[in-house]
Design a protein around this motif. Structure first.
Motif, PDB file in Angstrom:
ATOM      1  N   ILE A 182       0.276  -6.177 -13.572  1.00 35.84           N
ATOM      2  CA  ILE A 182       0.076  -5.927 -12.143  1.00 35.84           C
ATOM      3  C   ILE A 182       1.396  -5.978 -11.374  1.00 35.84           C
ATOM      4  N   GLY A 183       2.440  -6.400 -12.044  1.00 36.08           N
ATOM      5  CA  GLY A 183       3.773  -6.431 -11.461  1.00 36.08           C
ATOM      6  C   GLY A 183       4.792  -6.222 -12.562  1.00 36.08           C
ATOM      7  N   ASP A 184       5.918  -5.586 -12.235  1.00 32.31           N
ATOM      8  CA  ASP A 184       6.958  -5.398 -13.250  1.00 32.31           C
ATOM      9  C   ASP A 184       7.670  -6.719 -13.518  1.00 32.31           C
ATOM     10  N   ARG A 185       8.741  -6.694 -14.286  1.00 36.25           N
ATOM     11  CA  ARG A 185       9.435  -7.936 -14.670  1.00 36.25           C
ATOM     12  C   ARG A 185       9.963  -8.725 -13.473  1.00 36.25           C
ATOM     13  N   ASN A 186      10.190  -8.028 -12.348  1.00 36.83           N
ATOM     14  CA  ASN A 186      10.645  -8.693 -11.131  1.00 36.83           C
ATOM     15  C   ASN A 186       9.506  -8.922 -10.137  1.00 36.83           C
ATOM     16  N   GLY A 187       8.273  -8.635 -10.565  1.00 34.52           N
ATOM     17  CA  GLY A 187       7.121  -8.787  -9.689  1.00 34.52           C
ATOM     18  C   GLY A 187       6.882  -7.572  -8.799  1.00 34.52           C
ATOM     19  N   GLY A 188       7.709  -6.539  -8.940  1.00 29.23           N
ATOM     20  CA  GLY A 188       7.620  -5.356  -8.091  1.00 29.23           C
ATOM     21  C   GLY A 188       6.447  -4.452  -8.422  1.00 29.23           C
ATOM     22  N   VAL A 189       6.086  -3.620  -7.437  1.00 26.89           N
ATOM     23  CA  VAL A 189       4.961  -2.703  -7.610  1.00 26.89           C
ATOM     24  C   VAL A 189       5.319  -1.267  -7.204  1.00 26.89           C
ATOM     25  N   SER A 190       6.588  -0.931  -7.273  1.00 26.55           N
ATOM     26  CA  SER A 190       7.007   0.418  -6.886  1.00 26.55           C
ATOM     27  C   SER A 190       6.459   1.486  -7.827  1.00 26.55           C
ATOM     28  N   TRP A 191       5.940   1.097  -8.947  1.00 26.56           N
ATOM     29  CA  TRP A 191       5.391   2.000  -9.954  1.00 26.56           C
ATOM     30  C   TRP A 191       3.938   2.386  -9.665  1.00 26.56           C
ATOM     31  N   LEU A 192       3.361   1.865  -8.597  1.00 26.91           N
ATOM     32  CA  LEU A 192       1.945   2.104  -8.275  1.00 26.91           C
ATOM     33  C   LEU A 192       1.725   3.497  -7.671  1.00 26.91           C
ATOM     34  N   ASN A 193       1.783   4.505  -8.509  1.00 27.02           N
ATOM     35  CA  ASN A 193       1.476   5.856  -8.053  1.00 27.02           C
ATOM     36  C   ASN A 193       0.987   6.690  -9.228  1.00 27.02           C
ATOM     37  N   GLY A 194       0.409   7.814  -8.898  1.00 25.32           N
ATOM     38  CA  GLY A 194      -0.129   8.695  -9.929  1.00 25.32           C
ATOM     39  C   GLY A 194       0.961   9.528 -10.573  1.00 25.32           C
ATOM     40  N   GLN A 195       0.543  10.513 -11.330  1.00 25.57           N
ATOM     41  CA  GLN A 195       1.491  11.342 -12.071  1.00 25.57           C
ATOM     42  C   GLN A 195       1.965  12.549 -11.279  1.00 25.57           C
ATOM     43  N   GLY A 196       1.333  12.814 -10.145  1.00 24.23           N
ATOM     44  CA  GLY A 196       1.700  13.968  -9.330  1.00 24.23           C
ATOM     45  C   GLY A 196       1.930  13.543  -7.898  1.00 24.23           C
ATOM     46  N   GLU A 197       1.599  14.446  -6.983  1.00 23.61           N
ATOM     47  CA  GLU A 197       1.789  14.167  -5.567  1.00 23.61           C
ATOM     48  C   GLU A 197       0.641  13.321  -5.011  1.00 23.61           C
ATOM     49  N   ASP A 198       0.931  12.554  -3.967  1.00 27.94           N
ATOM     50  CA  ASP A 198      -0.083  11.690  -3.361  1.00 27.94           C
ATOM     51  C   ASP A 198      -1.288  12.462  -2.845  1.00 27.94           C
ATOM     52  N   LYS A 199      -1.097  13.728  -2.474  1.00 29.56           N
ATOM     53  CA  LYS A 199      -2.219  14.506  -1.938  1.00 29.56           C
ATOM     54  C   LYS A 199      -3.322  14.696  -2.981  1.00 29.56           C
ATOM     55  N   GLU A 200      -3.003  14.440  -4.253  1.00 30.68           N
ATOM     56  CA  GLU A 200      -3.995  14.539  -5.320  1.00 30.68           C
ATOM     57  C   GLU A 200      -4.850  13.271  -5.437  1.00 30.68           C
TER      58      GLU A 200
END
Length: 176
Positions: free
Chosen positions: A16-34
């Motif tokens: 639920i968090g990267d090694r630093n506790g970050g969540v910048s990876w929380l997105n899909g594989q394409g554009e947000d409009k999808e």
């Protein structure tokens, strides 16, 4: 009786968090409009949020430092940090299992477990989660903060619903 619902996102490998506790990876594989807005549907039946200190701290320092994103919800932050409660935000060092049992008996809508992992483990060990909404993000982190970590006992679940969009798979489970 009010239901307790976990609504959370994790990487394909269960973090639920990267090694630093970050969540910048929380997105899909394409554009947000999808993306599909499942959050708005979920919160229609929620009036109370339960979270640990680390989740709260990340929200107010990193994700939304200028405004509280959960206005309109009564929020309980479980912490040993001494803070003064204000408005809808209640800081408490009360036992989270005991507090949640009390809240379940009160009138109101359902209760959202927003994070984090330590708080979730305590509530799961006490069999207090009625529904698990887990969004699996198309990312492998390889390390970080695990969603479930070590539990005292096995938790058997039944799959209630799935949907996918933009590479994200949403799973809804209930205890068996």
């Amino acid at each position: 009786m009010r239901k307790v619902r976990l609504f959370i996102a994790m990487s394909v490998d269960g973090y639920i968090g990267d090694r630093n506790g970050g969540v910048s990876w929380l997105n899909g594989q394409g554009e947000d409009k999808e993306n599909i807005d499942t959050y708005s549907d979920f919160v229609k039946n929620i009036d109370t949020i339960f979270m640990g200190w680390n989740t709260y701290h990340q929200i107010v320092t990193e994700l939304s430092p200028k405004e509280w994103v959960y206005n309109g919800f009564t929020t309980y932050v479980i912490t040993h940090h001494k803070r003064h409660s204000a408005g809808e935000i209640h800081f408490t060092d009360e036992n989270p299992v005991k507090l949640l049992k009390q809240l379940k008996l009160q009138d109101g809508k359902d209760i959202w477990i927003c994070g984090g992992a330590n708080l979730l483990r305590q509530l799961m060990d006490a069999n207090l989660i009625d529904q698990y909404y887990i969004s699996v993000i198309p990312t492998v982190l390889g390390g970080g903060i695990r969603l479930f970590g070590e539990l005292d006992k096995e938790q058997k679940l039944s799959l209630v619903k799935t949907q996918n969009y933009n590479g994200i798979v949403e799973l809804i489970y209930e205890p068996r």
